[in-house]
Scaffold this active site. Structure first.
Site, mmCIF file in Angstrom:
data_model
loop_
_atom_site.group_PDB
_atom_site.id
_atom_site.type_symbol
_atom_site.label_atom_id
_atom_site.label_comp_id
_atom_site.label_asym_id
_atom_site.label_seq_id
_atom_site.Cartn_x
_atom_site.Cartn_y
_atom_site.Cartn_z
ATOM 1 N N GLU A 258 0.848 -1.192 0.000
ATOM 2 C CA GLU A 258 0.000 0.000 0.000
ATOM 3 C C GLU A 258 0.879 1.235 0.000
ATOM 4 O OE1 GLU A 258 -3.910 1.732 0.322
ATOM 5 O OE2 GLU A 258 -3.446 -0.391 0.411
ATOM 6 N N LYS A 390 -10.583 -14.468 15.000
ATOM 7 C CA LYS A 390 -10.588 -14.092 13.575
ATOM 8 C C LYS A 390 -11.973 -13.736 13.037
ATOM 9 C CE LYS A 390 -6.572 -17.032 12.988
ATOM 10 N NZ LYS A 390 -5.972 -18.219 12.438
ATOM 11 N N ASP A 466 -0.162 -13.969 12.883
ATOM 12 C CA ASP A 466 -1.241 -14.523 12.065
ATOM 13 C C ASP A 466 -2.041 -13.345 11.498
ATOM 14 O OD1 ASP A 466 -3.498 -15.705 11.018
ATOM 15 O OD2 ASP A 466 -3.620 -17.233 12.592
ATOM 16 N N HIS A 564 -1.156 10.826 -1.799
ATOM 17 C CA HIS A 564 -1.191 9.556 -2.524
ATOM 18 C C HIS A 564 -0.693 9.728 -3.941
ATOM 19 C CE1 HIS A 564 -3.411 7.715 0.748
ATOM 20 N NE2 HIS A 564 -3.138 6.574 0.164
#
Ligand code: ADP
Length: 579
Positions: A258, A390, A466, A564
């Site tokens: 990103e 999760k 994770d 950006h």
């Protein structure tokens, strides 16, 4: 002849391995011979062509002269010897480049029109063009254009006997050897990956060119991190920092694709640094697992709930729970009932491990123990989703899971202006309408922040956590308040469920361990078990604080799209970070 060609091939092979390990980034140039030569291909070819013909001309002139003067041909001068050596050298070079494939193309034409021969390939190996299905009818019959040649597939490896591999590949393709059994059958994890990859490409008709195979320790993931590997995905790691947190400086590794994310977090780190640093406090530490058990009646389920939550029974249950680990220590049990179903949320400290395995083993011990006194208890599942792992769940947001932390900093008025290019009042107002009110309007669950998950995910991937636990680990409420008569900004992030470890899982893999090492939290803490994982949780929160500050400032100053465009000049949606 083969021997003479080998040095060139070895160079090419090394070059291709370098590509696999990511040293060459331009995929279109990957298989060019010029990559391994100090000069561009056309220059070296031109050089050797010129050398070959000029030396040949020189020698013919000399021999004509000798015949004319009746000098014996075997009497050679130094210049003639040098010319002979040059002739031989240029001959070998030219033969190496053009000779073999020419001869091969005459002797053994391709069995199918879509097979491309490549000078960089192992001989006899059919090559699939990158990104194309191996279906003859959709392939060009005469693939000679530059694009097609550039898409030729480099060989996956050169370390194994290709004939032996070929046999096994065929068996995997035919289904007589299961792909998952390759590691145990071959006793060589890398070779298993090579064979599996080739078989996969043949079965699917799709090329994996672009995914590296070399440069990874396949033994290190066996039985622990990933099954049936065929390569690995590269993710760049950027460094934000120094993050000044609790008096220590950290260079924070962030694995991301990103654009802007690392730069933005870095700016937040700078604002925190020049304002004197951030402070982070650990509020709670405990991993949870909640099995679901079912009884014949709600009454029986309620009886077990009362038994498990009775403080008098805790010590006994803790002894049973703790017996499977030196580090896993039961802290609490909290139950929820839905009719006849009982959800038992065990919470335990897990040292430096994230702790899912540890807590699951402890839970199993307790369930086995309970079965004696509650024979009518039916264990429906070791996880009943009340853990909750999760998945977005209020139980984690309210009760916490893993490490619960709060992190704060006071950013001076000057720093808000000069580094963050905005002002305190704008930040406070934006935080109220966006992170608090806006998220409330959206019915957010733990999402009272600007982009905590961006920072959490990037650090998780870099440090071998994770990444799926990003869901609850990114729960965060960002608070901003004007202090000191409205001049300075008090900013905080409260994160109740950061699930991190510095041992186990992906943390022991080489690159992830290197990132943990950079942070000074690699492996198990020798002094105090659990302290490495706890420090890592504070680093995650400190980095989130930096990320929140920077993105909120960019939005407040209306800079988001501009920044950006500067750091990520693509046509994609530039508002993505402002989630
Ligand atoms: P998890 O429980 O996070 O899935 P693992 O079970 O894969 O983690 O890894 C934890 C292992 O590391 C356990 O076997 C544990 O005994 C060992 N270990 C060694 N030192 C520590 C430590 N300081 N903290 C936690 N576990 C440790």
């Amino acid at each position: 002849m083969d021997v003479r060609r080998r040095p060139v091939k070895r160079h090419l092979q090394r070059s291709l391995k370098q590509q696999d390990s990511g040293e060459f980034l331009n995929h279109h140039d990957q298989a060019k011979a010029s990559d391994v030569l100090p000069l561009p291909l056309y220059l070296t070819n031109g050089l050797f062509f010129t050398m070959f013909f000029s030396v040949m001309y020189f020698l013919l002139q000399r021999w004509r002269e000798k015949i004319r003067t009746s000098t014996p041909l075997h009497v050679v001068t130094f210049s003639e010897m040098a010319a002979l050596v040059s002739l031989l050298a240029s001959f070998i070079y030219l033969l190496g480049f053009f000779g073999f494939d020419f001869v091969k193309s005459i002797l053994r034409p391709s069995p199918a029109s879509w097979i491309i021969e490549d000078e960089n390939m192992e001989e006899d190996k059919p090559v699939k063009p990158c990104g194309q299905a191996l279906i003859p009818h959709i392939m060009p019959t005469n693939p000679t254009s530059e694009t097609e040649v550039e898409r030729k597939k480099p060989p996956p490896t050169f370390e194994y006997d290709s004939e032996e591999n070929e046999e096994i590949i065929k068996q995997v393709v035919a289904g007589s050897i299961p792909s998952y059994a390759l590691e145990s059958k071959l006793g060589d994890c890398k070779r298993a990956a090579v064979v599996r990859r080739e078989a996969l490409e043949r079965i699917t008709g799709k090329s994996l060119v672009g995914m590296p195979l070399e440069g990874f320790d396949y033994e290190s993931i066996l039985g622990q991190c990933c099954e049936m590997p065929v390569g690995y995905v590269q993710i760049p790691v950027g460094i934000a920092g120094p993050l000044l947190l609790n008096g220590a400086e950290f260079s924070v590794p962030m694995a991301t694709t990103e654009g802007c994310l690392v730069a933005s977090t870095n700016r937040g780190c700078k604002a925190i640094y020049v304002s004197g640093g951030a402070t982070c406090m650990l509020l709670r530490d405990g991993m949870t697992r909640a099995p679901v058990v079912r009884f014949g009646s709600a009454k029986r389920a309620a009886e077990l709930k009362l038994f498990l939550e009775d403080p008098e029974n805790f010590d006994t249950l803790a002894v049973v729970f703790n017996k499977s680990s030196r580090f896993g220590k039961l802290q609490s049990i909290k139950c929820a009932i839905a009719g006849k179903n009982l959800y038992i949320r065990f919470c335990c400290i897990t040292g430096d491990a994230m702790g899912m395995n540890m807590v699951s083993k402890g839970v199993q011990n307790v369930l086995d123990y309970l079965q004696t006194d509650y024979p009518d208890m039916d264990v429906m599942g070791i996880s009943g989703n009340y853990c909750s792992d999760k998945k977005p769940a209020a139980v984690n947001w309210i009760e916490g899971r893993g490490k619960s932390v709060v992190c704060e900093a006071v950013i001076n008025e000057e720093v808000v202006k000069k580094v963050l290019k905005t002002n305190v009042a704008s930040l406070v107002e934006l935080n109220m309408v966006k992170n608090l009110t806006g998220s409330a309007m959206a019915g957010a669950l733990g999402g009272f922040n600007a982009h905590a998950s961006n920072i959490v995910s990037a650090i998780y991937i870099a440090t071998g956590q994770d990444p799926a636990q990003n869901v609850e680990s990114s729960h965060c409420i960002t608070m901003m308040e004007a202090i000191n008569d409205g001049k300075d900004l008090h900013v905080s992030v409260t994160m109740p469920s950061i699930e991190v470890g510095t041992v186990g899982g992906g943390t022991q893999l080489a690159s992830q361990a290197a990132c943990l090492n950079l942070l000074g939290v690699k492996g198990a803490s020798k002094e105090e078990p659990g302290s490495n994982a706890r420090v890592l949780a504070t680093i995650v929160a400190g980095s989130v604080l930096a990320g929140e500050l920077s993105l909120m400032s960019a939005i407040a100053a209306g800079q988001l799209v501009k920044s950006h465009m500067k750091y990520n000049r693509s046509t994609r949606d530039m508002t993505k970070l402002a989630t």
